[in-house]
Design a protein around this motif. Structure first.
Motif, PDB file in Angstrom:
ATOM      1  N   ARG A  18       0.830  -1.203   0.000  1.00 52.19           N
ATOM      2  CA  ARG A  18       0.000   0.000   0.000  1.00 52.19           C
ATOM      3  C   ARG A  18       0.868   1.258   0.000  1.00 52.19           C
ATOM      4  O   ARG A  18       0.590   2.224  -0.722  1.00 52.19           O
ATOM      5  N   ALA A  19       1.930   1.246   0.807  1.00 51.70           N
ATOM      6  CA  ALA A  19       2.831   2.398   0.873  1.00 51.70           C
ATOM      7  C   ALA A  19       3.449   2.693  -0.485  1.00 51.70           C
ATOM      8  O   ALA A  19       3.611   3.857  -0.877  1.00 51.70           O
ATOM      9  N   LYS A  20       3.780   1.655  -1.212  1.00 54.26           N
ATOM     10  CA  LYS A  20       4.403   1.822  -2.536  1.00 54.26           C
ATOM     11  C   LYS A  20       3.491   2.584  -3.485  1.00 54.26           C
ATOM     12  O   LYS A  20       3.960   3.309  -4.374  1.00 54.26           O
ATOM     13  N   LYS A  21       2.182   2.432  -3.282  1.00 55.80           N
ATOM     14  CA  LYS A  21       1.211   3.111  -4.145  1.00 55.80           C
ATOM     15  C   LYS A  21       0.845   4.507  -3.650  1.00 55.80           C
ATOM     16  O   LYS A  21       0.215   5.272  -4.374  1.00 55.80           O
ATOM     17  N   LYS A  22       1.224   4.823  -2.418  1.00 58.33           N
ATOM     18  CA  LYS A  22       0.796   6.090  -1.806  1.00 58.33           C
ATOM     19  C   LYS A  22       1.848   7.193  -1.869  1.00 58.33           C
ATOM     20  O   LYS A  22       1.517   8.368  -1.756  1.00 58.33           O
ATOM     21  N   PRO A  24       5.660   8.980  -3.485  1.00 56.88           N
ATOM     22  CA  PRO A  24       6.499   9.028  -4.684  1.00 56.88           C
ATOM     23  C   PRO A  24       7.571   7.937  -4.657  1.00 56.88           C
ATOM     24  O   PRO A  24       8.050   7.547  -3.594  1.00 56.88           O
ATOM     25  N   ASN A  25       7.928   7.475  -5.838  1.00 56.48           N
ATOM     26  CA  ASN A  25       8.874   6.356  -5.919  1.00 56.48           C
ATOM     27  C   ASN A  25      10.218   6.683  -5.274  1.00 56.48           C
ATOM     28  O   ASN A  25      10.837   5.819  -4.652  1.00 56.48           O
ATOM     29  N   PHE A  26      10.685   7.935  -5.406  1.00 51.85           N
ATOM     30  CA  PHE A  26      11.984   8.274  -4.812  1.00 51.85           C
ATOM     31  C   PHE A  26      11.938   8.143  -3.299  1.00 51.85           C
ATOM     32  O   PHE A  26      12.916   7.742  -2.670  1.00 51.85           O
ATOM     33  N   ALA A  27      10.774   8.464  -2.675  1.00 56.09           N
ATOM     34  CA  ALA A  27      10.635   8.331  -1.229  1.00 56.09           C
ATOM     35  C   ALA A  27      10.532   6.867  -0.830  1.00 56.09           C
ATOM     36  O   ALA A  27      11.117   6.432   0.167  1.00 56.09           O
ATOM     37  N   PHE A  28       9.793   6.077  -1.631  1.00 54.37           N
ATOM     38  CA  PHE A  28       9.663   4.653  -1.319  1.00 54.37           C
ATOM     39  C   PHE A  28      11.019   3.951  -1.437  1.00 54.37           C
ATOM     40  O   PHE A  28      11.371   3.117  -0.590  1.00 54.37           O
ATOM     41  N   GLU A  29      11.770   4.276  -2.464  1.00 56.02           N
ATOM     42  CA  GLU A  29      13.068   3.610  -2.640  1.00 56.02           C
ATOM     43  C   GLU A  29      14.058   4.022  -1.557  1.00 56.02           C
ATOM     44  O   GLU A  29      14.906   3.222  -1.151  1.00 56.02           O
ATOM     45  N   TYR A  30      13.959   5.259  -1.078  1.00 54.83           N
ATOM     46  CA  TYR A  30      14.800   5.672   0.045  1.00 54.83           C
ATOM     47  C   TYR A  30      14.481   4.825   1.275  1.00 54.83           C
ATOM     48  O   TYR A  30      15.379   4.391   2.003  1.00 54.83           O
ATOM     49  N   LEU A  31      13.205   4.584   1.517  1.00 57.99           N
ATOM     50  CA  LEU A  31      12.770   3.783   2.663  1.00 57.99           C
ATOM     51  C   LEU A  31      13.107   2.310   2.483  1.00 57.99           C
ATOM     52  O   LEU A  31      13.607   1.660   3.401  1.00 57.99           O
ATOM     53  N   ASP A  32      12.856   1.779   1.320  1.00 58.55           N
ATOM     54  CA  ASP A  32      12.858   0.338   1.097  1.00 58.55           C
ATOM     55  C   ASP A  32      14.237  -0.237   0.793  1.00 58.55           C
ATOM     56  O   ASP A  32      14.475  -1.425   1.010  1.00 58.55           O
ATOM     57  N   GLY A  33      15.145   0.594   0.313  1.00 62.99           N
ATOM     58  CA  GLY A  33      16.404   0.080  -0.205  1.00 62.99           C
ATOM     59  C   GLY A  33      17.494  -0.076   0.828  1.00 62.99           C
ATOM     60  O   GLY A  33      17.431   0.465   1.928  1.00 62.99           O
ATOM     61  N   GLY A  34      18.504  -0.843   0.446  1.00 63.33           N
ATOM     62  CA  GLY A  34      19.700  -1.009   1.272  1.00 63.33           C
ATOM     63  C   GLY A  34      20.863  -0.284   0.618  1.00 63.33           C
ATOM     64  O   GLY A  34      20.728   0.865   0.191  1.00 63.33           O
ATOM     65  N   MET A 184      16.471  17.745  -6.779  1.00 60.75           N
ATOM     66  CA  MET A 184      15.109  17.431  -7.200  1.00 60.75           C
ATOM     67  C   MET A 184      15.031  17.503  -8.721  1.00 60.75           C
ATOM     68  O   MET A 184      15.199  18.565  -9.314  1.00 60.75           O
ATOM     69  N   SER A 185      14.803  16.361  -9.354  1.00 58.64           N
ATOM     70  CA  SER A 185      14.777  16.288 -10.815  1.00 58.64           C
ATOM     71  C   SER A 185      13.352  16.426 -11.344  1.00 58.64           C
ATOM     72  O   SER A 185      12.375  16.348 -10.599  1.00 58.64           O
ATOM     73  N   VAL A 186      13.250  16.579 -12.645  1.00 56.65           N
ATOM     74  CA  VAL A 186      11.938  16.629 -13.297  1.00 56.65           C
ATOM     75  C   VAL A 186      11.200  15.316 -13.053  1.00 56.65           C
ATOM     76  O   VAL A 186       9.983  15.298 -12.810  1.00 56.65           O
ATOM     77  N   LYS A 187      11.917  14.203 -13.091  1.00 61.83           N
ATOM     78  CA  LYS A 187      11.306  12.889 -12.851  1.00 61.83           C
ATOM     79  C   LYS A 187      10.684  12.834 -11.463  1.00 61.83           C
ATOM     80  O   LYS A 187       9.562  12.327 -11.288  1.00 61.83           O
ATOM     81  N   ASN A 188      11.406  13.352 -10.464  1.00 60.43           N
ATOM     82  CA  ASN A 188      10.868  13.351  -9.101  1.00 60.43           C
ATOM     83  C   ASN A 188       9.626  14.227  -8.986  1.00 60.43           C
ATOM     84  O   ASN A 188       8.664  13.881  -8.290  1.00 60.43           O
ATOM     85  N   ILE A 189       9.643  15.362  -9.667  1.00 59.45           N
ATOM     86  CA  ILE A 189       8.483  16.262  -9.634  1.00 59.45           C
ATOM     87  C   ILE A 189       7.263  15.579 -10.252  1.00 59.45           C
ATOM     88  O   ILE A 189       6.141  15.673  -9.731  1.00 59.45           O
ATOM     89  N   LEU A 193       3.539  14.679  -8.543  1.00 57.41           N
ATOM     90  CA  LEU A 193       2.236  15.006  -9.135  1.00 57.41           C
ATOM     91  C   LEU A 193       1.337  13.774  -9.223  1.00 57.41           C
ATOM     92  O   LEU A 193       0.110  13.889  -9.203  1.00 57.41           O
ATOM     93  N   GLY A 194       1.959  12.597  -9.298  1.00 56.79           N
ATOM     94  CA  GLY A 194       1.191  11.361  -9.354  1.00 56.79           C
ATOM     95  C   GLY A 194       0.748  10.851  -7.998  1.00 56.79           C
ATOM     96  O   GLY A 194       0.066   9.824  -7.907  1.00 56.79           O
ATOM     97  N   ARG A 195       1.126  11.544  -6.922  1.00 56.44           N
ATOM     98  CA  ARG A 195       0.730  11.159  -5.568  1.00 56.44           C
ATOM     99  C   ARG A 195       0.099  12.372  -4.885  1.00 56.44           C
ATOM    100  O   ARG A 195       0.689  13.006  -4.007  1.00 56.44           O
ATOM    101  N   PRO A 196      -1.125  12.742  -5.314  1.00 62.88           N
ATOM    102  CA  PRO A 196      -1.726  14.006  -4.856  1.00 62.88           C
ATOM    103  C   PRO A 196      -1.950  14.083  -3.347  1.00 62.88           C
ATOM    104  O   PRO A 196      -1.823  15.163  -2.770  1.00 62.88           O
TER     105      PRO A 196
END
Length: 382
Positions: A18-22, A24-34, A184-189, A193-196
């Motif tokens: 659920r968190a992965k869908k809620k 932004p991917n950059f925030a999820f990967e910061y949390l989830d990654g090693g 902060m890149s364009v991709k991150n922005i 926008l995809g996680r209102p």
């Protein structure tokens, strides 16, 4: 069993999805990654899950009690919330949500130096029950001021971190612009926008900042200057000479986090520390190192009668807590599980995750006929 949780998310795995869908991917990967290839990240959990517990089905059993005494306080469960940096990046107001939930459930919450709420605010929310984790500053006067603030906030335990002599090599964060200095890149922005909901709540609570460090930071730093400030302000490499003045200054309980071998555990005892947390920073620092459960077993056997031995890194669930306690830990801490919960469920995520872990742990204890936390080692299959 009292299922007082959101029944759509009856496991930490569900919260993670659920968190992965809620967020932004950059925030999820910061949390989830090693770090590097994530070998130790996965090994942490898989090695814990090799531990097996022995049930006694015909023994007399009245009740299972998970209350745990630690440093003079009786907690309602043998687990707490580990320190996590940049919590507000993953979900706005996350440290306050988790601190409140920890206080209400009577478990410890550890505030990181580099998270997004201040010592004073978390001390207020927890009525002086939160622990504080110190990243070691390069300047003694800054170190002393931060420690004095933790004491003024009535923190009962100071945790000093020893496993970040250098920042871990984290390819995801480098790709996403979250290395120091961040970018902060364009991709991150576009991801934002995809996680209102995340974006709106971030707008309400404000851009996440290192709130504890604000008094020491020059105003108006851009991202590049922030990276330079952090690099100049903190020196992660600890040694005995750096620990001695902290021990002399701090009147509460002092814990060393990041211990992964017997030699460092012995030094902690010699320096008069009250506890150690066996940890490898959630697999985020040394991919070629051991998983946490391996040194825990050795350290607990050798030094468990001389110092409080605790563990974090790799623990995800109630059964994982049980396995870790059976292997010799006196207390456990979880980081990612709670952040998945908050990222998935927002303000309700802390309460949900704590309740879920308590229910899972209670079920294991009743299943194996374990009456109290201290009895777990008697159920370890050697």
């Amino acid at each position: 069993m009292d299922l007082s949780i959101n029944k759509k998310y009856p496991s930490v795995y569900d919260l993670r999805e659920r968190a992965k869908k809620k967020i932004p991917n950059f925030a999820f990967e910061y949390l989830d990654g090693g770090c590097n290839e994530d070998v130790n990240l996965h090994k942490n959990t898989s090695d814990i899950r090799e531990v097996e517990l022995l049930p006694y089905y015909l023994s007399k059993h009245t009740r299972s009690d998970m209350k745990t005494e630690l440093f003079g306080h009786v907690y309602d469960a043998p687990f707490g919330i580990a320190p996590v940096g940049l919590q507000g990046l993953m979900w706005p107001n996350a440290p306050e949500i988790l601190a409140k939930a920890a206080f209400e459930h009577n478990i410890p919450f550890i505030l990181s130096t580099v998270t997004t709420s201040s010592i004073e605010r978390i001390g207020e929310l927890t009525e002086g029950r939160a622990w504080f984790q110190l990243y070691h500053p390069t300047e003694d006067n800054l170190r002393d001021d931060i420690i004095n603030r933790a004491a003024a906030a009535d923190c009962p335990v100071l945790v000093i971190l020893c496993d970040v002599p250098t920042f871990g090599f984290r390819p995801r964060d480098i790709r996403n612009g979250l290395a120091m200095p961040p970018k902060m890149s364009v991709k991150n922005i576009l991801q934002i926008l995809g996680r209102p909901e995340w974006a709106l709540k971030t707008l309400v609570h404000g851009q996440p900042n290192f709130e504890t460090l604000k008094p020491y930071m020059p105003k108006g730093l851009d991202l590049k200057q922030l990276g330079k400030f952090m690099d100049q302000t903190f020196s992660g490499r600890l040694n005995e000479e750096k620990i001695k003045p902290i021990r002399d200054m701090w009147k509460g309980k002092l814990v060393l986090k990041g211990v992964s071998n017997e030699a460092d555990a012995e030094k902690a005892i010699r320096l008069g520390l009250d506890g150690i947390i066996v940890s490898n920073h959630g697999g985020r620092q040394l991919d070629a190192g051991e998983s946490t459960i391996r040194p825990l077993v050795r350290i607990a056997k050798e030094y468990g009668n001389q110092i409080k031995v605790m563990m974090d890194s790799g623990i995800r669930s109630g059964p994982d807590i049980a396995r870790t306690m059976a292997s010799g830990a006196e207390f456990t801490f979880l980081g990612r599980s709670f952040m998945y919960g908050v990222a998935a469920l927002g303000a309700k995520g802390g309460d949900h995750t704590i309740s879920l872990l308590k229910m899972e742990l209670q079920q294991v204890m009743e299943q194996i006929c374990c009456e109290n936390i201290g009895d777990f080692p008697n159920h370890l299959i050697k």
